[in-house]
Design an enzyme around this catalytic site. Sequence first.
Site, PDB file in Angstrom:
ATOM      1  N   LYS A 119     -50.893  -1.169  24.604  1.00 19.08           N
ATOM      2  CA  LYS A 119     -50.568   0.089  24.473  1.00 19.08           C
ATOM      3  C   LYS A 119     -49.284   1.022  24.411  1.00 19.08           C
ATOM      4  O   LYS A 119     -48.214   0.086  24.170  1.00 19.08           O
ATOM      5  CB  LYS A 119     -50.215  -0.793  26.261  1.00 19.08           C
ATOM      6  CG  LYS A 119     -50.466   0.103  27.171  1.00 19.08           C
ATOM      7  CD  LYS A 119     -49.925  -0.479  28.624  1.00 19.08           C
ATOM      8  CE  LYS A 119     -48.507  -0.648  28.799  1.00 19.08           C
ATOM      9  NZ  LYS A 119     -47.417   0.267  29.392  1.00 19.08           N
TER      10      LYS A 119
ATOM     11  N   ASP B 173     -51.235   4.874  28.373  1.00 13.91           N
ATOM     12  CA  ASP B 173     -50.753   4.848  28.887  1.00 13.91           C
ATOM     13  C   ASP B 173     -50.420   5.944  29.311  1.00 13.91           C
ATOM     14  O   ASP B 173     -48.422   5.895  29.818  1.00 13.91           O
ATOM     15  CB  ASP B 173     -50.168   4.037  29.848  1.00 13.91           C
ATOM     16  CG  ASP B 173     -49.497   2.767  30.246  1.00 13.91           C
ATOM     17  OD1 ASP B 173     -50.056   3.493  31.684  1.00 13.91           O
ATOM     18  OD2 ASP B 173     -48.789   2.192  30.767  1.00 13.91           O
TER      19      ASP B 173
ATOM     20  N   LYS C 216     -50.310   7.581  31.767  1.00 17.99           N
ATOM     21  CA  LYS C 216     -49.756   7.667  33.755  1.00 17.99           C
ATOM     22  C   LYS C 216     -50.412   9.426  34.325  1.00 17.99           C
ATOM     23  O   LYS C 216     -49.105   9.943  35.279  1.00 17.99           O
ATOM     24  CB  LYS C 216     -48.989   7.386  34.593  1.00 17.99           C
ATOM     25  CG  LYS C 216     -49.167   5.823  34.211  1.00 17.99           C
ATOM     26  CD  LYS C 216     -48.450   4.873  35.292  1.00 17.99           C
ATOM     27  CE  LYS C 216     -48.086   3.805  34.270  1.00 17.99           C
ATOM     28  NZ  LYS C 216     -47.008   3.502  33.364  1.00 17.99           N
TER      29      LYS C 216
ATOM     30  N   ASP D  39     -51.573  15.112  37.883  1.00 20.41           N
ATOM     31  CA  ASP D  39     -51.412  16.290  38.096  1.00 20.41           C
ATOM     32  C   ASP D  39     -52.135  17.942  39.202  1.00 20.41           C
ATOM     33  O   ASP D  39     -53.167  16.824  39.412  1.00 20.41           O
ATOM     34  CB  ASP D  39     -51.053  17.028  36.615  1.00 20.41           C
ATOM     35  CG  ASP D  39     -50.151  18.146  36.474  1.00 20.41           C
ATOM     36  OD1 ASP D  39     -50.331  19.576  36.801  1.00 20.41           O
ATOM     37  OD2 ASP D  39     -49.522  18.029  35.210  1.00 20.41           O
TER      38      ASP D  39
ATOM     39  N   THR E 208     -45.722  -1.163  39.341  1.00 20.92           N
ATOM     40  CA  THR E 208     -45.699  -2.920  39.972  1.00 20.92           C
ATOM     41  C   THR E 208     -43.623  -3.560  39.950  1.00 20.92           C
ATOM     42  O   THR E 208     -43.581  -4.336  40.130  1.00 20.92           O
ATOM     43  CB  THR E 208     -45.757  -3.925  39.270  1.00 20.92           C
ATOM     44  OG1 THR E 208     -45.530  -3.372  38.252  1.00 20.92           O
ATOM     45  CG2 THR E 208     -46.951  -4.574  39.144  1.00 20.92           C
TER      46      THR E 208
ATOM     47  N   ARG F 155     -42.283  -6.971  27.182  1.00 17.92           N
ATOM     48  CA  ARG F 155     -41.291  -7.433  27.333  1.00 17.92           C
ATOM     49  C   ARG F 155     -41.082  -8.480  26.478  1.00 17.92           C
ATOM     50  O   ARG F 155     -40.216  -9.839  25.486  1.00 17.92           O
ATOM     51  CB  ARG F 155     -40.002  -7.403  27.688  1.00 17.92           C
ATOM     52  CG  ARG F 155     -39.497  -5.735  28.113  1.00 17.92           C
ATOM     53  CD  ARG F 155     -38.601  -5.031  28.630  1.00 17.92           C
ATOM     54  NE  ARG F 155     -39.528  -4.862  30.037  1.00 17.92           N
ATOM     55  CZ  ARG F 155     -39.096  -4.219  31.372  1.00 17.92           C
ATOM     56  NH1 ARG F 155     -37.550  -4.088  30.800  1.00 17.92           N
ATOM     57  NH2 ARG F 155     -39.973  -3.655  32.400  1.00 17.92           N
TER      58      ARG F 155
HETATM   59  O1  C5P Z   1     -41.894  -5.195  29.942  1.00 15.76           O
HETATM   60  P1  C5P Z   1     -43.750  -5.352  30.518  1.00 15.76           P
HETATM   61  O2  C5P Z   1     -44.116  -6.667  30.468  1.00 15.76           O
HETATM   62  O3  C5P Z   1     -42.629  -5.304  32.016  1.00 15.76           O
HETATM   63  O4  C5P Z   1     -43.798  -4.037  30.261  1.00 15.76           O
HETATM   64  C1  C5P Z   1     -45.102  -3.472  31.575  1.00 15.76           C
HETATM   65  C2  C5P Z   1     -45.399  -2.312  30.956  1.00 15.76           C
HETATM   66  O5  C5P Z   1     -46.961  -1.652  32.333  1.00 15.76           O
HETATM   67  C3  C5P Z   1     -44.579  -0.537  30.661  1.00 15.76           C
HETATM   68  O6  C5P Z   1     -45.493  -0.074  29.865  1.00 15.76           O
HETATM   69  C4  C5P Z   1     -44.873  -0.624  32.492  1.00 15.76           C
HETATM   70  O7  C5P Z   1     -44.635   1.248  31.538  1.00 15.76           O
HETATM   71  C5  C5P Z   1     -46.682  -0.918  32.258  1.00 15.76           C
HETATM   72  N1  C5P Z   1     -46.867  -0.483  34.145  1.00 15.76           N
HETATM   73  C6  C5P Z   1     -46.382  -0.772  34.466  1.00 15.76           C
HETATM   74  N2  C5P Z   1     -46.263  -1.209  35.833  1.00 15.76           N
HETATM   75  C7  C5P Z   1     -47.835  -0.729  36.386  1.00 15.76           C
HETATM   76  C8  C5P Z   1     -48.100   0.195  35.095  1.00 15.76           C
HETATM   77  C9  C5P Z   1     -47.696   0.386  33.853  1.00 15.76           C
HETATM   78  O8  C5P Z   1     -45.235  -2.535  33.883  1.00 15.76           O
HETATM   79  N3  C5P Z   1     -48.099  -0.074  37.415  1.00 15.76           N
END
Ligand code: C5P
Length: 232
Positions: free
Chosen positions: A34, A61, A63, A66, A120, A211
């Site tokens: 991603k 990603d 998002k 606009d 989230t 992460r």
């Molecule tokens: O590091 P982590 O597991 O929290 O990463 C989650 C990834 O998913 C990040 O790149 C974040 O931008 C993306 N994301 C998110 N919540 C959403 C959509 C995308 O955390 N609703």
Amino acid sequence: MQKKIEIYVAIDTGSVEEAKLLITKLKPNLCGIKIGKELFTLGGPQIVKWVQDLGFKVFLDLKFHDIPNTVQRACYVSAELGVSILNVHALGGIKMMKAAKEGVNSSKSNAKIIAVTMLTSHDQKSLHEIGIKQTMEEQVLRLAMNAAKSNLDGIVCSALDIKSMKQSLPKEFLFVTPGIRLENVKADDQKRISTPKNATESGSNILVIGRPITTSNNPERKLNEIIESIED
Ligand code: C5P
């Protein structure tokens, strides 16, 4: 035997070199990549191509949110990059999401286009802060149904939201879930988290994990552990 679940590893690094180092520790038969706002801003379409040339599927990603015309054109050019998944914010509305779908349809690609419902990192308190009076559940369902009405392929949501809304959405709708954490570890800035196994059991089709894998000393081993934890 569990259904086939896809994992996309979120590569949110501060440099292209760091991203490349991380990605070369992973294998395209085990995960997709991603690419989000940070890495795309640094590496542009070249980093997308670099990742694809290694054999990985890419979830772009960015998002988009606009006016419909701008989003349509952005989705068209994103789809032309040959990515597997791209996304918009459902908060942009039905007209914007329909335009996004048209953008993808007018490209040569068969990329899936999905909508982010509520991030989230939001909770009930932060929803109220931005003036949304509904409960998180009502808000996510409303946005998910709008995405379905706009003929999008699915949504990004917390795995915690899937069970309550699955029956109101098309059967083939994709549920893509970030906010994945292994048991007893820090949530970082994520608020509504699930373990990989719980997310899968709740009906998630694609897990987005950043992460927990990227900050591990051994990303490949961590990814394997996660896959095993789902198959247990
Ligand atoms: O590091 P982590 O597991 O929290 O990463 C989650 C990834 O998913 C990040 O790149 C974040 O931008 C993306 N994301 C998110 N919540 C959403 C959509 C995308 O955390 N609703």
